[in-house]
Structures are given as C-alpha cells and as structure tokens.
Design a protein around this motif. Sequence first.
Motif, PDB file in Angstrom:
ATOM      1  N   GLY A  96       2.334  81.260  75.875  1.00  0.00           N
ATOM      2  CA  GLY A  96       3.414  82.195  75.597  1.00  0.00           C
ATOM      3  C   GLY A  96       3.498  83.296  76.636  1.00  0.00           C
ATOM      4  O   GLY A  96       4.585  83.677  77.092  1.00  0.00           O
ATOM      5  N   ARG A  97       2.354  83.834  77.022  1.00  0.00           N
ATOM      6  CA  ARG A  97       2.332  84.902  78.029  1.00  0.00           C
ATOM      7  C   ARG A  97       2.793  84.379  79.383  1.00  0.00           C
ATOM      8  O   ARG A  97       3.513  85.067  80.114  1.00  0.00           O
ATOM      9  N   GLU A  98       2.407  83.150  79.732  1.00  0.00           N
ATOM     10  CA  GLU A  98       2.841  82.574  81.005  1.00  0.00           C
ATOM     11  C   GLU A  98       4.349  82.378  81.027  1.00  0.00           C
ATOM     12  O   GLU A  98       4.998  82.571  82.060  1.00  0.00           O
ATOM     13  N   ARG A  99       4.928  82.032  79.882  1.00  0.00           N
ATOM     14  CA  ARG A  99       6.385  81.906  79.821  1.00  0.00           C
ATOM     15  C   ARG A  99       7.055  83.268  80.010  1.00  0.00           C
ATOM     16  O   ARG A  99       8.094  83.373  80.656  1.00  0.00           O
ATOM     17  N   GLU A 100       6.453  84.308  79.451  1.00  0.00           N
ATOM     18  CA  GLU A 100       6.999  85.655  79.629  1.00  0.00           C
ATOM     19  C   GLU A 100       6.944  86.063  81.095  1.00  0.00           C
ATOM     20  O   GLU A 100       7.885  86.676  81.621  1.00  0.00           O
ATOM     21  N   VAL A 101       5.839  85.732  81.761  1.00  0.00           N
ATOM     22  CA  VAL A 101       5.707  86.043  83.184  1.00  0.00           C
ATOM     23  C   VAL A 101       6.744  85.264  83.984  1.00  0.00           C
ATOM     24  O   VAL A 101       7.392  85.812  84.887  1.00  0.00           O
ATOM     25  N   LEU A 102       6.938  83.984  83.649  1.00  0.00           N
ATOM     26  CA  LEU A 102       7.920  83.168  84.355  1.00  0.00           C
ATOM     27  C   LEU A 102       9.330  83.715  84.142  1.00  0.00           C
ATOM     28  O   LEU A 102      10.160  83.697  85.055  1.00  0.00           O
ATOM     29  N   GLU A 103       9.605  84.223  82.951  1.00  0.00           N
ATOM     30  CA  GLU A 103      10.905  84.847  82.687  1.00  0.00           C
ATOM     31  C   GLU A 103      11.114  86.046  83.606  1.00  0.00           C
ATOM     32  O   GLU A 103      12.200  86.233  84.159  1.00  0.00           O
ATOM     33  N   CYS A 104      10.067  86.842  83.796  1.00  0.00           N
ATOM     34  CA  CYS A 104      10.163  87.996  84.696  1.00  0.00           C
ATOM     35  C   CYS A 104      10.375  87.547  86.142  1.00  0.00           C
ATOM     36  O   CYS A 104      11.144  88.167  86.890  1.00  0.00           O
ATOM     37  N   ALA A 164      11.927  84.886  87.067  1.00  0.00           N
ATOM     38  CA  ALA A 164      13.305  84.424  87.147  1.00  0.00           C
ATOM     39  C   ALA A 164      14.279  85.589  87.265  1.00  0.00           C
ATOM     40  O   ALA A 164      15.344  85.460  87.870  1.00  0.00           O
ATOM     41  N   GLN A 165      13.916  86.722  86.699  1.00  0.00           N
ATOM     42  CA  GLN A 165      14.755  87.914  86.801  1.00  0.00           C
ATOM     43  C   GLN A 165      14.589  88.607  88.149  1.00  0.00           C
ATOM     44  O   GLN A 165      15.286  89.570  88.451  1.00  0.00           O
ATOM     45  N   GLY A 166      13.654  88.103  88.963  1.00  0.00           N
ATOM     46  CA  GLY A 166      13.451  88.663  90.292  1.00  0.00           C
ATOM     47  C   GLY A 166      12.447  89.779  90.358  1.00  0.00           C
ATOM     48  O   GLY A 166      12.359  90.475  91.369  1.00  0.00           O
ATOM     49  N   ARG A 167      11.675  89.978  89.293  1.00  0.00           N
ATOM     50  CA  ARG A 167      10.715  91.075  89.279  1.00  0.00           C
ATOM     51  C   ARG A 167       9.522  90.785  90.204  1.00  0.00           C
ATOM     52  O   ARG A 167       9.097  89.650  90.344  1.00  0.00           O
ATOM     53  N   SER A 168       8.987  91.819  90.782  1.00  0.00           N
ATOM     54  CA  SER A 168       7.761  91.726  91.572  1.00  0.00           C
ATOM     55  C   SER A 168       6.577  91.668  90.617  1.00  0.00           C
ATOM     56  O   SER A 168       6.734  91.805  89.394  1.00  0.00           O
ATOM     57  N   ASN A 169       5.377  91.479  91.166  1.00  0.00           N
ATOM     58  CA  ASN A 169       4.182  91.507  90.315  1.00  0.00           C
ATOM     59  C   ASN A 169       4.047  92.851  89.611  1.00  0.00           C
ATOM     60  O   ASN A 169       3.716  92.926  88.433  1.00  0.00           O
ATOM     61  N   ALA A 170       4.333  93.930  90.350  1.00  0.00           N
ATOM     62  CA  ALA A 170       4.237  95.265  89.755  1.00  0.00           C
ATOM     63  C   ALA A 170       5.278  95.450  88.659  1.00  0.00           C
ATOM     64  O   ALA A 170       4.994  96.005  87.589  1.00  0.00           O
ATOM     65  N   THR A 182       6.675  93.080  86.895  1.00  0.00           N
ATOM     66  CA  THR A 182       6.304  92.228  85.766  1.00  0.00           C
ATOM     67  C   THR A 182       5.211  92.885  84.935  1.00  0.00           C
ATOM     68  O   THR A 182       5.257  92.876  83.698  1.00  0.00           O
ATOM     69  N   ALA A 183       4.235  93.472  85.611  1.00  0.00           N
ATOM     70  CA  ALA A 183       3.145  94.156  84.908  1.00  0.00           C
ATOM     71  C   ALA A 183       3.689  95.302  84.061  1.00  0.00           C
ATOM     72  O   ALA A 183       3.278  95.485  82.905  1.00  0.00           O
ATOM     73  N   GLU A 184       4.635  96.038  84.631  1.00  0.00           N
ATOM     74  CA  GLU A 184       5.222  97.162  83.890  1.00  0.00           C
ATOM     75  C   GLU A 184       6.018  96.673  82.690  1.00  0.00           C
ATOM     76  O   GLU A 184       5.936  97.256  81.601  1.00  0.00           O
ATOM     77  N   ALA A 185       6.773  95.598  82.856  1.00  0.00           N
ATOM     78  CA  ALA A 185       7.612  95.088  81.775  1.00  0.00           C
ATOM     79  C   ALA A 185       6.788  94.526  80.624  1.00  0.00           C
ATOM     80  O   ALA A 185       7.179  94.635  79.453  1.00  0.00           O
ATOM     81  N   LEU A 186       5.645  93.920  80.953  1.00  0.00           N
ATOM     82  CA  LEU A 186       4.833  93.254  79.925  1.00  0.00           C
ATOM     83  C   LEU A 186       3.629  94.093  79.481  1.00  0.00           C
ATOM     84  O   LEU A 186       2.843  93.637  78.646  1.00  0.00           O
ATOM     85  N   TYR A 187       3.489  95.287  80.072  1.00  0.00           N
ATOM     86  CA  TYR A 187       2.387  96.185  79.718  1.00  0.00           C
ATOM     87  C   TYR A 187       1.019  95.527  79.946  1.00  0.00           C
ATOM     88  O   TYR A 187       0.133  95.590  79.100  1.00  0.00           O
ATOM     89  N   ILE A 188       0.898  94.876  81.104  1.00  0.00           N
ATOM     90  CA  ILE A 188      -0.382  94.292  81.491  1.00  0.00           C
ATOM     91  C   ILE A 188      -0.668  94.701  82.931  1.00  0.00           C
ATOM     92  O   ILE A 188       0.187  95.297  83.596  1.00  0.00           O
ATOM     93  N   SER A 189      -1.859  94.399  83.421  1.00  0.00           N
ATOM     94  CA  SER A 189      -2.219  94.797  84.780  1.00  0.00           C
ATOM     95  C   SER A 189      -1.632  93.831  85.806  1.00  0.00           C
ATOM     96  O   SER A 189      -1.312  92.678  85.490  1.00  0.00           O
ATOM     97  N   GLU A 190      -1.503  94.303  87.050  1.00  0.00           N
ATOM     98  CA  GLU A 190      -1.034  93.425  88.120  1.00  0.00           C
ATOM     99  C   GLU A 190      -2.014  92.283  88.353  1.00  0.00           C
ATOM    100  O   GLU A 190      -1.614  91.171  88.714  1.00  0.00           O
ATOM    101  N   LYS A 191      -3.299  92.552  88.148  1.00  0.00           N
ATOM    102  CA  LYS A 191      -4.305  91.498  88.295  1.00  0.00           C
ATOM    103  C   LYS A 191      -4.065  90.394  87.284  1.00  0.00           C
ATOM    104  O   LYS A 191      -4.167  89.203  87.607  1.00  0.00           O
TER     105      LYS A 191
END
Length: 214
Positions: free
Chosen positions: A153-161, A163-169, A171-180
């Motif tokens: 589920g989390r990997e799908r959320e990352v893939l959605e980000c 697709a929206q063109g988000r950078s790693n940073a 994506t981390a901000e949108a999902l409230y997780i670390s860039e690592k």
Amino acid sequence: MRVVLAEDHFLLRNGLVQLLTAYGHEVVEAVDNGPMLLRALTELRPDVAVVDVRLPPDFSDEGLRAAVEARTRVPDLPILLLSQYVEPLYAHELLTTGSAGVGYLLKSRVTNGDQFIDAVERVAAGGTAMDPEVIQQLLTRKVRDERLTALSGREREVLECLAQGRSNAGTAEALYISEKAVAKHIGNIFTKLGLPPTEADNRRVLAVLAYLDH
C-alpha cells in the motif's frame, strides 16, 4: 520560458495567457485548433506547450493528436495536456511518446495559479505532472499484472506521488515519511516492476507507465 498555448475557449485562453505572463513566462503563440497547434509546435519549438485535448474542428482529440505528432518531429518536446474530464488513455498515449516532459491536468486545477504554474514549469524542466484524480482512477481500477499486485500500500502511495511529478523530498513531505524511506520504497517499486538501472530510460516514468498500461 517560451510557451505555446492551445485552447479553443476564448475566455479561458486569454485567462491562461494572462496567468502565464503574470508569472514571467512568454506566450509565443496562442491557438484554437489542431492544425495551427501542430504548426506552432514544430516551427516555434517552445520550452513547453499547454494543450487542450479537445480542439476544433471535431472536438474529439485533435489537441492530443497534434501533440503526439509534434513529439515525433521534435523528440521530448514538453507537453502539458488539459482536459475537462479524466481520460487515462490520453495520459498513457502521451507518455508513450517519450519519458520526459509530459503532463496531464484537469482544467479545474487551473483555478489554482500556483499549482498550475508549478505543473507547467515541472513539465518544461523534463518532469511529469499527472493530475491526482487521474492517478486515483488508475489506482482503483482492477489490476491484472502480478508485478503491480506485489506492491504494498505504501509503495502504491509513493508511485502515485511519482506520477504527480513529485521529487523524493516532495513525496516525503506528502506522505509524512523520511526521504530515506521514500528512496527505499522507490527501489522496491523498481525491483517489483522489473525495472533495472539503465542510462537509456527514466525508470520513474516507466513505473508510471506500468500503471497506465493496466
């Protein structure tokens, strides 16, 4: 940044010209039909094109057709499609013309100037900008590819980000997780989708295409 704009609605076309100009960009040509768009794209070769999918004379997919044809003549010409409705197949067809500089937004996003301009600039820089509603529809459709069902589920959320063109940073901000953590999830996505490292392909775009294909 030099922009070609294609929109048949007079008021919206003028509004977009004013919005782009207000943010410091130059609209080198604004057209209202497919043939004029193709000419403008191939002759002017702008930094980015903002294109309504449905243009005269038939109001079907003339804008998309002109954009796809232009990218065959000018590889990786940045194109941001605008549409009134969610049409995932349009996004897929544009993405298959190349792995850089593509986007698909609903016209309702134009009401948010900062969000719209961010998408235009992201596409111009060679990135992707997929509308969240397009991605949501793709994520809720029945998936038949075993590689995709293997994603968490989390990997799908990352893939959605992605697709929206988000950078790693971003994506981390949108999902409230670390860039690592984001980097780890992206690595898992590439592995599960069978996307090994290569200099010829953009794996982020290929990962998005895996969703669009299904």
